[in-house]
Design a protein around this motif. Sequence first.
Motif, PDB file in Angstrom:
ATOM      1  N   GLU A  51      -9.732  -5.004   6.437  1.00  0.00           N
ATOM      2  CA  GLU A  51     -10.133  -3.659   6.846  1.00  0.00           C
ATOM      3  C   GLU A  51      -8.990  -2.926   7.530  1.00  0.00           C
ATOM      4  OE1 GLU A  51     -13.570  -4.271   9.233  1.00  0.00           O
ATOM      5  OE2 GLU A  51     -14.915  -4.600   7.539  1.00  0.00           O
ATOM      6  N   ILE A  52      -8.176  -3.659   8.308  1.00  0.00           N
ATOM      7  CA  ILE A  52      -6.999  -3.038   8.941  1.00  0.00           C
ATOM      8  C   ILE A  52      -6.027  -2.573   7.856  1.00  0.00           C
ATOM      9  CG2 ILE A  52      -4.985  -3.501  10.371  1.00  0.00           C
ATOM     10  CD1 ILE A  52      -6.768  -5.404  12.012  1.00  0.00           C
ATOM     11  N   LYS A  53      -5.839  -3.428   6.856  1.00  0.00           N
ATOM     12  CA  LYS A  53      -4.968  -3.027   5.744  1.00  0.00           C
ATOM     13  C   LYS A  53      -5.511  -1.801   5.028  1.00  0.00           C
ATOM     14  CE  LYS A  53      -3.107  -7.658   4.790  1.00  0.00           C
ATOM     15  NZ  LYS A  53      -3.000  -8.732   3.779  1.00  0.00           N
ATOM     16  N   SER A  54      -6.845  -1.739   4.881  1.00  0.00           N
ATOM     17  CA  SER A  54      -7.463  -0.575   4.225  1.00  0.00           C
ATOM     18  C   SER A  54      -7.222   0.692   5.028  1.00  0.00           C
ATOM     19  CB  SER A  54      -8.965  -0.819   4.048  1.00  0.00           C
ATOM     20  OG  SER A  54      -9.586   0.318   3.499  1.00  0.00           O
ATOM     21  N   ILE A  55      -7.328   0.570   6.368  1.00  0.00           N
ATOM     22  CA  ILE A  55      -7.080   1.742   7.231  1.00  0.00           C
ATOM     23  C   ILE A  55      -5.630   2.180   7.107  1.00  0.00           C
ATOM     24  CG2 ILE A  55      -6.999   2.521   9.624  1.00  0.00           C
ATOM     25  CD1 ILE A  55      -9.435   0.723  10.152  1.00  0.00           C
ATOM     26  N   ARG A  56      -4.715   1.191   7.123  1.00  0.00           N
ATOM     27  CA  ARG A  56      -3.297   1.544   6.979  1.00  0.00           C
ATOM     28  C   ARG A  56      -3.023   2.190   5.614  1.00  0.00           C
ATOM     29  NH1 ARG A  56      -0.407  -3.893   9.554  1.00  0.00           N
ATOM     30  NH2 ARG A  56      -0.785  -3.333  11.764  1.00  0.00           N
ATOM     31  N   ALA A  57      -3.696   1.687   4.579  1.00  0.00           N
ATOM     32  CA  ALA A  57      -3.530   2.305   3.254  1.00  0.00           C
ATOM     33  C   ALA A  57      -4.038   3.743   3.265  1.00  0.00           C
ATOM     34  CB  ALA A  57      -4.280   1.483   2.199  1.00  0.00           C
ATOM     35  N   SER A  58      -5.141   3.990   3.991  1.00  0.00           N
ATOM     36  CA  SER A  58      -5.659   5.369   4.098  1.00  0.00           C
ATOM     37  C   SER A  58      -4.653   6.265   4.801  1.00  0.00           C
ATOM     38  CB  SER A  58      -6.992   5.362   4.855  1.00  0.00           C
ATOM     39  OG  SER A  58      -7.949   4.587   4.170  1.00  0.00           O
ATOM     40  N   ILE A  59      -4.024   5.710   5.864  1.00  0.00           N
ATOM     41  CA  ILE A  59      -3.012   6.497   6.584  1.00  0.00           C
ATOM     42  C   ILE A  59      -1.836   6.805   5.658  1.00  0.00           C
ATOM     43  CG2 ILE A  59      -1.367   6.427   8.492  1.00  0.00           C
ATOM     44  CD1 ILE A  59      -3.400   4.727  10.032  1.00  0.00           C
ATOM     45  N   ALA A  60      -1.407   5.785   4.885  1.00  0.00           N
ATOM     46  CA  ALA A  60      -0.296   6.014   3.942  1.00  0.00           C
ATOM     47  C   ALA A  60      -0.668   7.058   2.899  1.00  0.00           C
ATOM     48  CB  ALA A  60       0.082   4.683   3.277  1.00  0.00           C
ATOM     49  N   MET A  61      -1.940   7.035   2.445  1.00  0.00           N
ATOM     50  CA  MET A  61      -2.389   8.024   1.462  1.00  0.00           C
ATOM     51  C   MET A  61      -2.357   9.428   2.047  1.00  0.00           C
ATOM     52  SD  MET A  61      -5.978   8.136  -0.668  1.00  0.00           S
ATOM     53  CE  MET A  61      -5.672   6.467  -1.263  1.00  0.00           C
ATOM     54  N   LEU A  62      -2.791   9.552   3.318  1.00  0.00           N
ATOM     55  CA  LEU A  62      -2.734  10.849   3.976  1.00  0.00           C
ATOM     56  C   LEU A  62      -1.303  11.350   4.075  1.00  0.00           C
ATOM     57  CD1 LEU A  62      -5.352  10.388   6.851  1.00  0.00           C
ATOM     58  CD2 LEU A  62      -5.580  11.825   4.827  1.00  0.00           C
ATOM     59  N   ASN A  63      -0.387  10.424   4.431  1.00  0.00           N
ATOM     60  CA  ASN A  63       1.027  10.813   4.507  1.00  0.00           C
ATOM     61  C   ASN A  63       1.535  11.276   3.141  1.00  0.00           C
ATOM     62  OD1 ASN A  63       1.409  10.303   7.243  1.00  0.00           O
ATOM     63  ND2 ASN A  63       1.736   8.107   6.913  1.00  0.00           N
ATOM     64  N   SER A  64       1.143  10.547   2.090  1.00  0.00           N
ATOM     65  CA  SER A  64       1.579  10.916   0.746  1.00  0.00           C
ATOM     66  C   SER A  64       1.035  12.279   0.351  1.00  0.00           C
ATOM     67  CB  SER A  64       1.129   9.859  -0.250  1.00  0.00           C
ATOM     68  OG  SER A  64       1.457  10.239  -1.570  1.00  0.00           O
ATOM     69  N   ASN A  65      -0.255  12.535   0.640  1.00  0.00           N
ATOM     70  CA  ASN A  65      -0.832  13.845   0.313  1.00  0.00           C
ATOM     71  C   ASN A  65      -0.139  14.970   1.067  1.00  0.00           C
ATOM     72  OD1 ASN A  65      -2.698  12.717  -1.420  1.00  0.00           O
ATOM     73  ND2 ASN A  65      -4.245  12.436   0.165  1.00  0.00           N
ATOM     74  N   LEU A  66       0.194  14.684   2.341  1.00  0.00           N
ATOM     75  CA  LEU A  66       0.880  15.702   3.143  1.00  0.00           C
ATOM     76  C   LEU A  66       2.276  15.982   2.599  1.00  0.00           C
ATOM     77  CD1 LEU A  66       0.624  17.525   5.588  1.00  0.00           C
ATOM     78  CD2 LEU A  66       1.518  15.686   6.999  1.00  0.00           C
ATOM     79  N   ASP A  67       2.973  14.909   2.193  1.00  0.00           N
ATOM     80  CA  ASP A  67       4.303  15.113   1.595  1.00  0.00           C
ATOM     81  C   ASP A  67       4.206  15.893   0.292  1.00  0.00           C
ATOM     82  OD1 ASP A  67       5.439  13.707   3.657  1.00  0.00           O
ATOM     83  OD2 ASP A  67       5.441  11.782   2.596  1.00  0.00           O
ATOM     84  N   HIS A  68       3.180  15.571  -0.504  1.00  0.00           N
ATOM     85  CA  HIS A  68       2.990  16.314  -1.760  1.00  0.00           C
ATOM     86  C   HIS A  68       2.730  17.796  -1.500  1.00  0.00           C
ATOM     87  CE1 HIS A  68       1.950  17.012  -5.898  1.00  0.00           C
ATOM     88  NE2 HIS A  68       0.775  17.508  -5.543  1.00  0.00           N
ATOM     89  N   GLN A  69       1.924  18.055  -0.471  1.00  0.00           N
ATOM     90  CA  GLN A  69       1.639  19.456  -0.128  1.00  0.00           C
ATOM     91  C   GLN A  69       2.914  20.171   0.338  1.00  0.00           C
ATOM     92  OE1 GLN A  69      -1.219  19.966   2.949  1.00  0.00           O
ATOM     93  NE2 GLN A  69      -1.425  22.167   2.672  1.00  0.00           N
ATOM     94  N   ASN A  70       3.759  19.444   1.100  1.00  0.00           N
ATOM     95  CA  ASN A  70       5.027  20.041   1.548  1.00  0.00           C
ATOM     96  C   ASN A  70       5.910  20.391   0.354  1.00  0.00           C
ATOM     97  OD1 ASN A  70       4.407  19.899   4.257  1.00  0.00           O
ATOM     98  ND2 ASN A  70       5.229  17.831   4.519  1.00  0.00           N
ATOM     99  N   GLN A  71       5.941  19.481  -0.635  1.00  0.00           N
ATOM    100  CA  GLN A  71       6.731  19.765  -1.834  1.00  0.00           C
ATOM    101  C   GLN A  71       6.191  20.973  -2.576  1.00  0.00           C
ATOM    102  OE1 GLN A  71       6.745  16.174  -4.138  1.00  0.00           O
ATOM    103  NE2 GLN A  71       8.015  15.008  -2.666  1.00  0.00           N
ATOM    104  N   ARG A  72       4.874  21.048  -2.714  1.00  0.00           N
ATOM    105  CA  ARG A  72       4.280  22.220  -3.393  1.00  0.00           C
ATOM    106  C   ARG A  72       4.573  23.507  -2.635  1.00  0.00           C
ATOM    107  NH1 ARG A  72      -0.019  21.170  -6.841  1.00  0.00           N
ATOM    108  NH2 ARG A  72      -0.023  23.427  -7.135  1.00  0.00           N
ATOM    109  N   LYS A  73       4.496  23.410  -1.295  1.00  0.00           N
ATOM    110  CA  LYS A  73       4.770  24.606  -0.478  1.00  0.00           C
ATOM    111  C   LYS A  73       6.212  25.055  -0.631  1.00  0.00           C
ATOM    112  CE  LYS A  73       6.201  24.550   3.499  1.00  0.00           C
ATOM    113  NZ  LYS A  73       6.545  24.239   4.893  1.00  0.00           N
ATOM    114  N   ASN A  74       7.144  24.082  -0.610  1.00  0.00           N
ATOM    115  CA  ASN A  74       8.556  24.427  -0.764  1.00  0.00           C
ATOM    116  C   ASN A  74       8.827  25.034  -2.135  1.00  0.00           C
ATOM    117  OD1 ASN A  74       9.219  23.487   1.803  1.00  0.00           O
ATOM    118  ND2 ASN A  74       9.522  21.384   1.084  1.00  0.00           N
ATOM    119  N   GLY A  75       8.162  24.486  -3.181  1.00  0.00           N
ATOM    120  CA  GLY A  75       8.328  25.053  -4.517  1.00  0.00           C
ATOM    121  C   GLY A  75       7.847  26.495  -4.582  1.00  0.00           C
TER     122      GLY A  75
END
Length: 284
Positions: free
Chosen positions: A9-33
């Motif tokens: 479950e801890i690994k699942s939470i960390r994976a969720s955090i990593a997914m949030l970071n990835s989505n945020l980075d993707h949004q930053n890339q879209r915004k910069n574009g």
Amino acid sequence: MQGSSSEQEIKSIRASIAMLNSNLDHQNQRKNGVLNELLNLQVKVRKEGAESKVQKFVSLLENLKLLERQESEIRSDFDTKRSSLEAEVSDLEEKLATGSDSNMLSRGLDDSLNDSLQKLNSAKRELAARLREIVSVKRRLDDAPSQSELIQYERRLSELNAHIQEKLQQTRKFYATYNALLEIKELMLKETSLLNSISSQFQDAIASPTGRLKLLESMEGIVKGSQQKLEKVQLGLQEEQKVCDALKEKYTAAVAEQRRCYSLLKAFQEECAKNERLRSQTSA
């Protein structure tokens, strides 16, 4: 088994955090574009002189700034949620390390996981909404005509203007021809009527001296009227000749100006090519 489940479950939470970071980075890339496209469009608008699109462009920039502020708020909220999740993970790890009650730990992990999933789904929804707004802004920016389209519109309008001018010249020429033919017709009718009148009265007029005198006076009047008509036509011809000479002078001046513009354009292109060569040599 409980310890293994907690670690998963801890690994699942960390994976969720990593997914949030990835989505945020993707949004930053879209915004910069989108921001880069907006800057490129601003440069195009300035070059094309499309003043009618400036207000629309400013409105779109304001929308983009609003999206950036909202993104900053989401980032701040995300950082807060991530810190909370990391604190929970640390607490769970401490409990695992100290061997706390497995049932309480399992319930705590379930609650934390459910809370994290809810927060993740909420963040995904907010991200999807922001992406839809960015796509809408991009679509409205794409509606603005590009430089090639403006050049094509200008070329087409120039062709239509030339065609209209040609038709106008033809119409004026036809009207002038019609008026000239109508005037010739009137003169021929007057001449025919005059000849018929002379022919019908000639025999009676030459029979007596008084008739001959009247005939001569009538002929002199006819000659005088014809002379006045001829002078009037000659004056009109002179006026038309003056207009024609003025148009020829304007045409000559326009041709000279066109040649001068071609010469300046050629010199400008040569200077641009020379400047490009110098810049390439300097950069090399």
